[in-house]
Motif scaffolding. Structure first.
Motif, mmCIF file in Angstrom:
data_model
loop_
_atom_site.group_PDB
_atom_site.id
_atom_site.type_symbol
_atom_site.label_atom_id
_atom_site.label_comp_id
_atom_site.label_asym_id
_atom_site.label_seq_id
_atom_site.Cartn_x
_atom_site.Cartn_y
_atom_site.Cartn_z
ATOM 1 N N LEU A 58 0.841 -1.200 0.000
ATOM 2 C CA LEU A 58 0.000 0.000 0.000
ATOM 3 C C LEU A 58 0.874 1.248 0.000
ATOM 4 O O LEU A 58 2.088 1.144 0.208
ATOM 5 N N PRO A 59 0.291 2.435 -0.244
ATOM 6 C CA PRO A 59 1.101 3.655 -0.177
ATOM 7 C C PRO A 59 1.661 3.835 1.235
ATOM 8 O O PRO A 59 0.958 3.612 2.219
ATOM 9 N N ALA A 60 2.924 4.210 1.326
ATOM 10 C CA ALA A 60 3.604 4.297 2.623
ATOM 11 C C ALA A 60 2.920 5.277 3.571
ATOM 12 O O ALA A 60 2.960 5.107 4.786
ATOM 13 N N SER A 61 2.276 6.301 3.020
ATOM 14 C CA SER A 61 1.642 7.304 3.888
ATOM 15 C C SER A 61 0.426 6.741 4.621
ATOM 16 O O SER A 61 -0.110 7.391 5.512
ATOM 17 N N ARG A 62 -0.012 5.541 4.237
ATOM 18 C CA ARG A 62 -1.183 4.936 4.891
ATOM 19 C C ARG A 62 -0.816 4.168 6.161
ATOM 20 O O ARG A 62 -1.683 3.584 6.793
ATOM 21 N N LEU A 63 0.466 4.106 6.487
ATOM 22 C CA LEU A 63 0.861 3.405 7.716
ATOM 23 C C LEU A 63 1.343 4.426 8.742
ATOM 24 O O LEU A 63 2.137 5.312 8.418
ATOM 25 N N MET A 64 0.832 4.301 9.971
ATOM 26 C CA MET A 64 1.215 5.222 11.045
ATOM 27 C C MET A 64 1.578 4.456 12.299
ATOM 28 O O MET A 64 0.961 3.417 12.581
ATOM 29 N N PHE A 65 2.549 4.961 13.044
ATOM 30 C CA PHE A 65 2.914 4.339 14.310
ATOM 31 C C PHE A 65 2.246 5.088 15.447
ATOM 32 O O PHE A 65 2.250 6.314 15.478
ATOM 33 N N SER A 66 1.660 4.344 16.390
ATOM 34 C CA SER A 66 1.133 5.002 17.586
ATOM 35 C C SER A 66 2.083 4.796 18.755
ATOM 36 O O SER A 66 1.945 5.433 19.791
ATOM 37 N N ARG A 67 3.057 3.890 18.583
ATOM 38 C CA ARG A 67 3.962 3.602 19.695
ATOM 39 C C ARG A 67 5.225 2.910 19.185
ATOM 40 O O ARG A 67 5.157 2.094 18.264
ATOM 41 N N GLY A 68 6.365 3.253 19.781
ATOM 42 C CA GLY A 68 7.534 2.396 19.711
ATOM 43 C C GLY A 68 8.407 2.477 18.479
ATOM 44 O O GLY A 68 9.178 1.556 18.205
ATOM 45 N N LEU A 69 8.344 3.595 17.767
ATOM 46 C CA LEU A 69 9.153 3.732 16.550
ATOM 47 C C LEU A 69 10.641 3.462 16.806
ATOM 48 O O LEU A 69 11.338 2.908 15.963
ATOM 49 N N ASP A 70 11.117 3.849 18.007
ATOM 50 C CA ASP A 70 12.541 3.667 18.297
ATOM 51 C C ASP A 70 12.891 2.214 18.652
ATOM 52 O O ASP A 70 14.041 1.902 18.959
ATOM 53 N N ASN A 71 11.915 1.320 18.592
ATOM 54 C CA ASN A 71 12.199 -0.100 18.808
ATOM 55 C C ASN A 71 12.376 -0.856 17.496
ATOM 56 O O ASN A 71 12.483 -2.083 17.493
ATOM 57 N N LEU A 72 12.376 -0.120 16.378
ATOM 58 C CA LEU A 72 12.516 -0.792 15.084
ATOM 59 C C LEU A 72 13.979 -1.096 14.773
ATOM 60 O O LEU A 72 14.864 -0.303 15.072
ATOM 61 N N SER A 73 14.198 -2.247 14.154
ATOM 62 C CA SER A 73 15.488 -2.562 13.536
ATOM 63 C C SER A 73 15.201 -2.878 12.074
ATOM 64 O O SER A 73 14.056 -3.153 11.709
ATOM 65 N N CYS A 74 16.242 -2.863 11.245
ATOM 66 C CA CYS A 74 16.027 -3.260 9.861
ATOM 67 C C CYS A 74 17.237 -4.000 9.310
ATOM 68 O O CYS A 74 18.357 -3.865 9.826
ATOM 69 N N VAL A 75 16.971 -4.792 8.289
ATOM 70 C CA VAL A 75 18.009 -5.638 7.701
ATOM 71 C C VAL A 75 17.838 -5.652 6.183
ATOM 72 O O VAL A 75 16.735 -5.506 5.665
ATOM 73 N N ARG A 76 18.945 -5.819 5.518
ATOM 74 C CA ARG A 76 18.986 -5.971 4.067
ATOM 75 C C ARG A 76 19.366 -7.434 3.804
ATOM 76 O O ARG A 76 20.415 -7.879 4.259
ATOM 77 N N MET A 77 18.514 -8.163 3.100
ATOM 78 C CA MET A 77 18.790 -9.592 2.885
ATOM 79 C C MET A 77 19.706 -9.816 1.682
ATOM 80 O O MET A 77 20.259 -10.898 1.515
ATOM 81 N N THR A 78 19.795 -8.810 0.800
ATOM 82 C CA THR A 78 20.571 -8.947 -0.437
ATOM 83 C C THR A 78 21.352 -7.654 -0.646
ATOM 84 O O THR A 78 21.292 -6.739 0.171
ATOM 85 N N ASN A 79 22.010 -7.551 -1.798
ATOM 86 C CA ASN A 79 22.668 -6.291 -2.154
ATOM 87 C C ASN A 79 21.689 -5.293 -2.763
ATOM 88 O O ASN A 79 22.070 -4.193 -3.130
ATOM 89 N N GLY A 80 20.428 -5.706 -2.900
ATOM 90 C CA GLY A 80 19.413 -4.832 -3.493
ATOM 91 C C GLY A 80 18.967 -3.753 -2.515
ATOM 92 O O GLY A 80 19.516 -3.618 -1.417
ATOM 93 N N ARG A 81 17.947 -2.989 -2.909
ATOM 94 C CA ARG A 81 17.557 -1.811 -2.134
ATOM 95 C C ARG A 81 16.487 -2.096 -1.094
ATOM 96 O O ARG A 81 16.140 -1.216 -0.302
ATOM 97 N N LEU A 82 15.929 -3.306 -1.087
ATOM 98 C CA LEU A 82 14.836 -3.586 -0.150
ATOM 99 C C LEU A 82 15.377 -3.755 1.272
ATOM 100 O O LEU A 82 16.356 -4.468 1.493
ATOM 101 N N ILE A 83 14.719 -3.087 2.227
ATOM 102 C CA ILE A 83 15.063 -3.315 3.626
ATOM 103 C C ILE A 83 13.816 -3.773 4.383
ATOM 104 O O ILE A 83 12.698 -3.389 4.051
ATOM 105 N N ARG A 84 14.047 -4.612 5.368
ATOM 106 C CA ARG A 84 12.954 -5.251 6.103
ATOM 107 C C ARG A 84 13.014 -4.813 7.556
ATOM 108 O O ARG A 84 14.033 -4.968 8.212
ATOM 109 N N TRP A 85 11.883 -4.293 8.042
ATOM 110 C CA TRP A 85 11.803 -3.714 9.387
ATOM 111 C C TRP A 85 11.134 -4.705 10.321
ATOM 112 O O TRP A 85 10.148 -5.349 9.968
ATOM 113 N N TYR A 86 11.620 -4.756 11.563
ATOM 114 C CA TYR A 86 11.060 -5.682 12.545
ATOM 115 C C TYR A 86 11.328 -5.133 13.947
ATOM 116 O O TYR A 86 12.150 -4.227 14.127
ATOM 117 N N CYS A 87 10.638 -5.701 14.935
ATOM 118 C CA CYS A 87 10.823 -5.243 16.322
ATOM 119 C C CYS A 87 12.155 -5.753 16.858
ATOM 120 O O CYS A 87 12.443 -6.947 16.790
#
Ligand SMILES: [Zn+2]
Ligand SMILES: [Zn+2]
Length: 204
Positions: A58-87
């Motif tokens: 969906l469009p990124a502007s449709r997602l909002m955080f109500s809590r805990g943004l600073d608890n996010l981590s992210c990882v790149r599984m490949t050399n590509g541009r996609l990054i994956r966010w998780y708690c």
């Protein structure tokens, strides 16, 4: 509004979706999604019996955080541009983006939403992608056309850039357009080990 939270409740987010829906739901069987599920130690929770991840794009502007943004981590599984966010604490997947908000793309793995609520909240799945990486019999499932999907992504990116909507993306610094935390980059050995786990499940 669809409200979601990670397993440890440190992070809560919502998807602002209404009818007609702006997003599309699909099951991704790609090797990167499967390796990511093993990376966070959540393969049983995230992947279905055929190695598929139920996700909503969906469009990124449709997602909002109500809590805990600073608890996010992210990882790149490949050399590509996609990054994956998780708690960072409980490893619940939150969303996938590219590495800059200028390429506005958002896909939300739905494991934080109970399976029986997904159809009503976000509509039925449009079908499966990357079934060649899945396992089990996927010969009769409905396939989503990859060119159609890429075209939809490219149109969304262009529309968000032209309208300025790309600036409304909670995963990115609005000025620098960079991720709010540095993605971890897997080593070759780490990724190989995850691929070994994916193949072990597929051949079990
Ligand atoms: Zn958590
Ligand atoms: Zn995938």
């Amino acid at each position: 509004m669809v409200n979601l939270a990670c397993d440890c409740n440190a992070i809560a987010w919502s998807i602002d979706e209404r009818i007609p829906r702006t997003g599309i739901r699909y099951l991704c069987h790609c090797d990167d999604c499967q390796a990511f599920a093993h990376f966070i130690g959540r393969a049983n929770r995230v992947l279905d019996a055929n190695g598929g991840t139920d996700a909503y794009q969906l469009p990124a502007s449709r997602l909002m955080f109500s809590r805990g943004l600073d608890n996010l981590s992210c990882v790149r599984m490949t050399n590509g541009r996609l990054i994956r966010w998780y708690c960072s604490h409980c490893n619940t997947p939150v969303a996938n983006t590219y590495d800059t908000s200028k390429l506005s793309f958002l896909s939300v793995p739905l494991c934080a939403l109970p399976a029986e609520q997904r159809d009503e909240a976000l509509g039925p799945s449009s079908g499966h992608v990357w079934t060649k990486f899945g396992h089990g019999d996927l010969s009769r499932v409905k396939q989503v056309s990859i060119p159609a999907m890429l075209w939809r992504m490219a149109s969304r990116i262009a529309a968000a850039r032209i309208s300025g909507d790309y600036l409304n993306n909670p995963f990115f610094d609005p000025v620098a357009c960079k991720p709010i935390c540095m993605p971890r980059h897997l080593t070759f050995a780490e990724r190989s080990e995850l691929d070994r786990k994916v193949h072990a499940v597929a051949s079990a």
